[in-house]
Design an enzyme around this catalytic site. Structure first.
Site, PDB file in Angstrom:
ATOM      1  N   GLY A   9       0.836  -1.205   0.000  1.00  0.00           N
ATOM      2  CA  GLY A   9       0.000   0.000   0.000  1.00  0.00           C
ATOM      3  C   GLY A   9       0.869   1.252   0.000  1.00  0.00           C
ATOM      4  N   GLY A  12      -0.393   4.910  -0.769  1.00  0.00           N
ATOM      5  CA  GLY A  12      -1.374   5.549   0.111  1.00  0.00           C
ATOM      6  C   GLY A  12      -0.758   6.708   0.872  1.00  0.00           C
ATOM      7  N   GLN A  13      -1.590   7.308   1.732  1.00  0.00           N
ATOM      8  CA  GLN A  13      -1.163   8.533   2.411  1.00  0.00           C
ATOM      9  C   GLN A  13       0.078   8.295   3.288  1.00  0.00           C
ATOM     10  OE1 GLN A  13      -3.720  10.102   5.451  1.00  0.00           O
ATOM     11  NE2 GLN A  13      -2.839  12.155   5.296  1.00  0.00           N
ATOM     12  N   ASP A  35       2.208  -1.786  -4.434  1.00  0.00           N
ATOM     13  CA  ASP A  35       0.833  -1.280  -4.411  1.00  0.00           C
ATOM     14  C   ASP A  35       0.078  -1.966  -5.537  1.00  0.00           C
ATOM     15  OD1 ASP A  35      -0.410   1.471  -2.986  1.00  0.00           O
ATOM     16  OD2 ASP A  35      -1.494   0.792  -4.772  1.00  0.00           O
ATOM     17  N   ILE A  36      -1.251  -1.923  -5.429  1.00  0.00           N
ATOM     18  CA  ILE A  36      -2.079  -2.498  -6.498  1.00  0.00           C
ATOM     19  C   ILE A  36      -2.072  -1.566  -7.719  1.00  0.00           C
ATOM     20  CG2 ILE A  36      -4.279  -1.496  -5.705  1.00  0.00           C
ATOM     21  CD1 ILE A  36      -5.459  -4.357  -6.317  1.00  0.00           C
ATOM     22  N   ASP A  50      -1.129  -7.196  -5.702  1.00  0.00           N
ATOM     23  CA  ASP A  50      -2.490  -7.296  -5.178  1.00  0.00           C
ATOM     24  C   ASP A  50      -2.399  -8.189  -3.944  1.00  0.00           C
ATOM     25  OD1 ASP A  50      -5.061  -7.895  -4.517  1.00  0.00           O
ATOM     26  OD2 ASP A  50      -5.697  -8.521  -6.529  1.00  0.00           O
ATOM     27  N   TYR A 140     -14.928  -0.430   8.771  1.00  0.00           N
ATOM     28  CA  TYR A 140     -13.474  -0.231   8.887  1.00  0.00           C
ATOM     29  C   TYR A 140     -13.047  -0.474  10.337  1.00  0.00           C
ATOM     30  CZ  TYR A 140      -9.143   2.615   9.074  1.00  0.00           C
ATOM     31  OH  TYR A 140      -7.867   3.089   9.264  1.00  0.00           O
ATOM     32  N   LYS A 144     -10.665  -3.374  11.887  1.00  0.00           N
ATOM     33  CA  LYS A 144      -9.442  -3.070  12.648  1.00  0.00           C
ATOM     34  C   LYS A 144      -9.460  -3.721  14.039  1.00  0.00           C
ATOM     35  CE  LYS A 144      -6.835  -0.828   9.775  1.00  0.00           C
ATOM     36  NZ  LYS A 144      -5.620  -1.510   9.260  1.00  0.00           N
TER      37      LYS A 144
HETATM   38  C1  AKB Z   1     -10.279   7.575   8.570  1.00  0.00           C
HETATM   39  O1  AKB Z   1     -10.736   8.723   8.724  1.00  0.00           O
HETATM   40  O2  AKB Z   1     -10.959   6.600   8.242  1.00  0.00           O
HETATM   41  C2  AKB Z   1      -8.813   7.337   8.843  1.00  0.00           C
HETATM   42  C3  AKB Z   1      -8.590   6.847  10.237  1.00  0.00           C
HETATM   43  C4  AKB Z   1      -8.884   7.698  11.380  1.00  0.00           C
HETATM   44  O3  AKB Z   1      -8.147   5.747  10.398  1.00  0.00           O
HETATM   45  N1  AKB Z   1      -8.069   8.542   8.628  1.00  0.00           N
END
Ligand code: AKB
Length: 320
Positions: A9, A12-13, A35-36, A50, A140, A144
Site C-alpha cells: 500500500g 497511500g497517504q 501497491d495495487i 495485489d 473499517y 481493525k
Molecule cells: C479515517 O478517517 O478513516 C482514517 C482513520 C482515522 O483511520 N483517517
C-alpha cells in the site's frame, strides 16, 4: 541477515511518506514499495502487488528475501460504508495473507496499522483509554478490531513480532488521503493555498484526534525499533498527536492566509466522527517506548503550507 522491507500500500497517504524514509534508514535497495496501482512518487524498487492474492505476496517475499513487512493497504472509514462486505473482505484477506506469510517465511517483524476507528460510542470521548471498550460503528473499525486481535493471536500462538499503532487522522502534504472521515483536515490546506473557499463536511465543533505526518512517521519507526521486550501491547497502541475542531484548524490557517473562508455542510461522515473519541490517552506508548509528539496545531499549519507552497513553487517559505 540484512533487513529487507516490503511496504504494502505504498501509494497511500502513509506509504508515500514512509517508503522513502525507510529507504533512507535501511539503505537503497533494501526497501521494496508495492501497491495495487502503479507507482506515483516512489523512485526506488517497486512491485505491482495485489495483496488479496496470497501467491502474489509469497512471490514478492521470495524474490526479494523480505524480512519485514509494513502492511498499509486498507479501505478506510467513509469509503468502507458504501460497500461494507467488500471493505471487510479486502481488509481481512490482505491482513490474513500478510500474517500467514509472516509465519510461513519466518519474518523478523511486521507492522499492521490500526486506527482510532476501533473506538465507538461506548469507548469514552475524552482521553480514551488503551483498554477502552471496542464497539465501533463502521466496518473499517470492525475490521481493525478484528485485525488487532489477529495480530495478538499470531504473536502469542506463532511468536510473530507483530507491532501496531492506532493512528489518529493523519495530516500530510506528500499525498492526498482517500476515503477517510478525517480527510477534511488535509483537503482544507489544498483549498486554502489555491485561494478557494472550503466546504467542510463536519460540524465546526467536532473535535477529533489527529497527528501530523512527521509525528506519525516518528511513532512508526520508534515502535518498530523498540526492543521486543519493551512492547507490552500486542493488539495495538493508542497514539495521540493533537486534537482540534474544524473551526480551530480554520482559525490557525487564517492566521497564515487571512482571506481564507469556510462554510459547514455536514454529511454522513458527521455520524462517523461523532462515534469517535475527541482525544486519546497514549500513556502506555509513552511509558513503553518513550513516545512523545512534537507538532502542535500552529506548527503543523506552518509546516503544511511550507511544503505545499514548495510543491506549487510559491513563496511561502517565510511561514516555516
Ligand atoms: C479515517 O478517517 O478513516 C482514517 C482513520 C482515522 O483511520 N483517517
Amino acid at each position: 541477515m540484512k533487513d529487507k522491507i516490503l511496504v504494502i500500500g505504498a501509494n497511500g497517504q502513509i506509504g508515500t511518506a514512509l517508503a522513502p524514509l525507510l529507504e533512507q534508514i535501511y539503505g537503497e535497495g533494501n526497501v521494496i514499495a508495492s501497491d495495487i496501482n502503479n507507482p506515483v512518487h516512489y523512485t526506488g524498487i517497486f512491485e505491482h502487488l495485489d495483496a488479496t492474492k496470497a501467491d502474489n505476496l509469497a512471490a514478492v517475499i521470495k524474490k526479494h528475501d523480505i524480512t519485514q513487512i509494513y502492511h498499509l493497504a486498507a479501505i478506510l472509514s467513509a469509503r468502507g460504508e458504501a460497500d461494507p462486505v467488500w471493505a471487510w473482505n479486502i481488509n481481512m484477506q490482505t491482513l490474513l495473507n500478510v500474517l500467514e506469510a509472516s509465519r510461513e517465511f519466518k519474518l523478523d517483524k511486521v507492522f499492521i496499522p490500526s486506527s482510532i476507528a476501533v473506538f465507538g460510542p461506548s469507548s469514552g470521548k475524552v482521553m480514551t483509554q488503551q483498554n477502552a471498550c471496542l464497539e465501533p460503528s463502521t466496518v473499517y473499525g470492525v475490521s481493525k478490531v478484528a485485525a488487532e486481535n489477529w495480530c495478538s493471536y499470531y504473536h502469542h500462538k506463532y511468536d510473530i513480532d507483530v507491532r501496531s499503532l492506532r493512528y489518529p487522522g493523519v495530516i500530510s502534504h506528500q499525498s492526498m488521503p482517500g476515503g477517510g472521515t478525517t480527510d477534511y483536515a488535509v483537503d482544507i490546506f489544498h483549498k486554502a493555498i489555491n485561494g478557494e473557499k472550503y466546504t467542510c463536511y463536519l460540524k465546526k465543533d467536532t473535535a477529533l484526534p489527529m497527528i501530523y505526518i512527521d509525528d506519525a512517521l516518528k511513532a512508526t519507526i520508534e515502535l518498530m525499533e523498540a526492543p521486543a521486550e519493551t512492547i507490552t501491547v500486542r493488539t495495538s497502541y493508542n497514539l495521540s498527536g493533537l486534537s482540534f475542531t474544524p473551526e480551530e484548524l480554520y482559525q490557525s490557517i487564517k492566521n497564515i492566509i487571512p482571506s481564507f473562508e469556510i462554510e459547514y455542510q455536514p454529511d454522513f461522515r458527521q455520524a462517523i466522527a461523532d462515534s469517535w473519541p475527541e482525544s486519546i490517552d497514549d500513556s502506555v506508548a509513552r511509558h513503553d517506548w518513550e513516545w512523545e509528539p512534537e507538532f502542535d496545531l500552529d506548527r503543523m499549519c506552518r509546516d503544511m503550507f511550507f511544503y505545499l507552497a514548495k510543491q506549487k513553487d510559491m513563496a511561502f517559505q517565510s511561514v516555516k
